[in-house]
Design a protein around this motif. Structure first.
Motif, mmCIF file in Angstrom:
data_model
loop_
_atom_site.group_PDB
_atom_site.id
_atom_site.type_symbol
_atom_site.label_atom_id
_atom_site.label_comp_id
_atom_site.label_asym_id
_atom_site.label_seq_id
_atom_site.Cartn_x
_atom_site.Cartn_y
_atom_site.Cartn_z
ATOM 1 N N LEU A 19 31.091 -0.481 110.542
ATOM 2 C CA LEU A 19 32.083 -1.672 109.903
ATOM 3 C C LEU A 19 31.850 -1.667 108.161
ATOM 4 O O LEU A 19 31.222 -1.301 107.680
ATOM 5 C CB LEU A 19 31.468 -2.991 110.458
ATOM 6 N N CYS B 163 30.550 -5.870 115.704
ATOM 7 C CA CYS B 163 29.122 -6.219 115.163
ATOM 8 C C CYS B 163 28.039 -6.716 116.198
ATOM 9 O O CYS B 163 28.350 -7.737 117.195
ATOM 10 C CB CYS B 163 29.156 -7.440 114.174
ATOM 11 N N ILE C 37 27.134 -11.989 109.706
ATOM 12 C CA ILE C 37 26.588 -11.480 108.478
ATOM 13 C C ILE C 37 27.434 -11.931 107.335
ATOM 14 O O ILE C 37 28.609 -11.699 107.070
ATOM 15 C CB ILE C 37 26.611 -9.921 108.584
ATOM 16 N N MET D 142 22.423 -12.818 107.757
ATOM 17 C CA MET D 142 22.927 -13.565 108.881
ATOM 18 C C MET D 142 22.899 -14.886 109.024
ATOM 19 O O MET D 142 21.758 -15.237 109.015
ATOM 20 C CB MET D 142 22.269 -12.679 110.138
ATOM 21 N N ILE E 295 31.466 -10.692 108.388
ATOM 22 C CA ILE E 295 31.929 -9.929 109.413
ATOM 23 C C ILE E 295 31.977 -10.636 110.697
ATOM 24 O O ILE E 295 31.120 -11.075 111.153
ATOM 25 C CB ILE E 295 30.816 -8.902 109.762
ATOM 26 N N PRO F 69 25.598 0.856 112.294
ATOM 27 C CA PRO F 69 25.882 2.036 113.382
ATOM 28 C C PRO F 69 27.314 1.493 113.882
ATOM 29 O O PRO F 69 27.609 2.207 114.745
ATOM 30 C CB PRO F 69 24.614 1.458 114.342
HETATM 31 S S1 SF4 Z 1 26.616 -4.117 113.360
HETATM 32 FE FE1 SF4 Z 1 26.593 -6.082 112.355
HETATM 33 S S2 SF4 Z 1 24.601 -6.496 111.736
HETATM 34 FE FE2 SF4 Z 1 24.486 -4.289 112.359
HETATM 35 S S3 SF4 Z 1 24.880 -3.277 110.357
HETATM 36 FE FE3 SF4 Z 1 26.709 -3.430 111.222
HETATM 37 S S4 SF4 Z 1 27.668 -5.492 110.298
HETATM 38 FE FE4 SF4 Z 1 25.150 -5.281 109.980
#
Ligand code: SF4
Ligand code: SF4
Length: 333
Positions: free
Chosen positions: A247, A260, A226, A277, A255, A244
């Motif tokens: 982060l 992730c 990301i 992404m 990221i 979720p």
């Molecule tokens: S887990 Fe990764 S892709 Fe999913 S919301 Fe968080 S940073 Fe974004």
């Protein structure tokens, strides 16, 4: 009908998740019918054995991986176990820990549970940072425990013995028995985990799953991440709130965290499309439906290579199963 949403990567995720979940359930049903045929002495109809069931043998797959690395020979008893492990590792190297949020049936159920909890309570909860960090480390400890047993403690000479033993041959049947005859303790643990998942997003995945920990470590070197475009980001923080995995997306340029899962929740909610992404320098390469296609394509490619190269079906014969399945409950006791 709003055609736009078909072009959004996150639109495809629940579809892929539940299709894969249905496929896993189908595998479970078919495998139990296969086992039943032998348990009833051949009086029940025989169905073909689904090799995908070997995805439920991750520790054996680690032994198989070491055996392959040491000897160059792929185990013929449960080759699909290794093929699936390697497929998920390659997916992590190229598409983040996408196995967790796109394919894993436990991840799919966990997500359904916390979404239900959020619907009921209007929110999910977060564990204090001082506790969250050591708890997150627990899954790496579990991973270290399994990797140490297989890669450090198990002598190379013992690998062949393990992979040729009746216990390994019948480990999928034993796994089936485990699922169908859970003790009160196991059911209690599952109930507690399900209860915690109700309040905390992906509790099992975040703190306890050693498989996710392994894939997360591989995902750290993935060129696909990301990425945040600083020029268009308005610092609203919606991405971090939607993540979720908790982060701090709005504070990072890219990221790289092993947490992730490539779920695309952050990029879907971004009001200015500042998140993508993407590999370096190619922001549009995996836009819209292309990242879902990459995830599904890598999985199909891995399984396809296993099938075409003859490393998917077990080498065990009908006679082997006729001999082994009736004694499965005794093996390992
Ligand atoms: S887990 Fe990764 S892709 Fe999913 S919301 Fe968080 S940073 Fe974004
Ligand atoms: S949601 Fe988009 S605009 Fe808002 S902080 Fe995150 S990247 Fe920036």
């Amino acid at each position: 009908m709003n055609i736009e949403r078909f072009h959004r990567g996150d639109f495809w995720r629940p579809l892929v998740q539940w299709l894969f979940f249905a496929w896993i359930v189908g595998i479970g049903i078919r495998f139990s019918l296969f086992v039943r045929h032998f348990e009833l002495g051949g009086t029940a109809p025989l169905v073909s054995r689904p090799s995908g069931v070997e995805g439920f043998l991750p520790i054996g797959a680690l032994v198989s991986l070491k055996h392959w690395l040491v000897t160059g020979v792929i185990d013929r008893v449960h080759p699909a176990a290794l093929v699936l492990l390697l497929t998920f590792i390659v997916m992590s190297l190229l598409a983040r820990k996408s196995f967790c949020s796109w394919l894993c049936p436990v991840g799919t159920l966990s997500e359904a549970v916390w979404k239900l909890g959020r619907r009921i309570f209007g929110r999910t909860f977060r564990i204090w940072d001082w506790l969250d960090l050591p708890l997150r480390g627990f899954k790496y400890l579990l991973l270290f425990f399994f990797v140490k047993i297989v890669f450090l403690d198990m002598p190379a000479m013992a690998l062949g013995g393990f992979l040729q033993a009746p216990y390994w041959a019948i480990s999928d049947v034993k796994m089936l028995h485990f699922f169908f005859n859970m003790s009160a303790t196991v059911l209690g643990v599952i109930a507690v985990l399900a209860g915690l998942s109700f309040f905390y997003q992906n509790f099992w995945c975040r703190y306890l799953c050693p498989y996710g920990a392994l894939l997360g470590l591989f995902s750290m070197v993935s060129p696909v991440k990301i990425r945040r475009d600083l020029a268009t980001c308005i610092d609203c923080g919606k991405c971090s709130k939607a993540c979720p995995s908790w982060l701090p997306v709005h504070r990072k340029q890219a990221i790289a965290s092993p947490e992730c899962t490539g779920c695309l929740s952050c990029s879907a909610i971004c009001p200015t499309s500042a998140l993508a992404m993407a590999p370096p320098l190619r922001r549009d390469l995996l836009a819209g439906w292309r990242f879902p296609l990459l995830v599904a394509g890598l999985f199909a490619l891995g399984v396809g290579v296993g099938m075409v190269s003859g490393h998917w079906e077990t080498s065990l014969s009908y006679d082997d199963y006729q001999r082994l399945i009736p004694m499965a409950r005794m093996l390992g006791h």
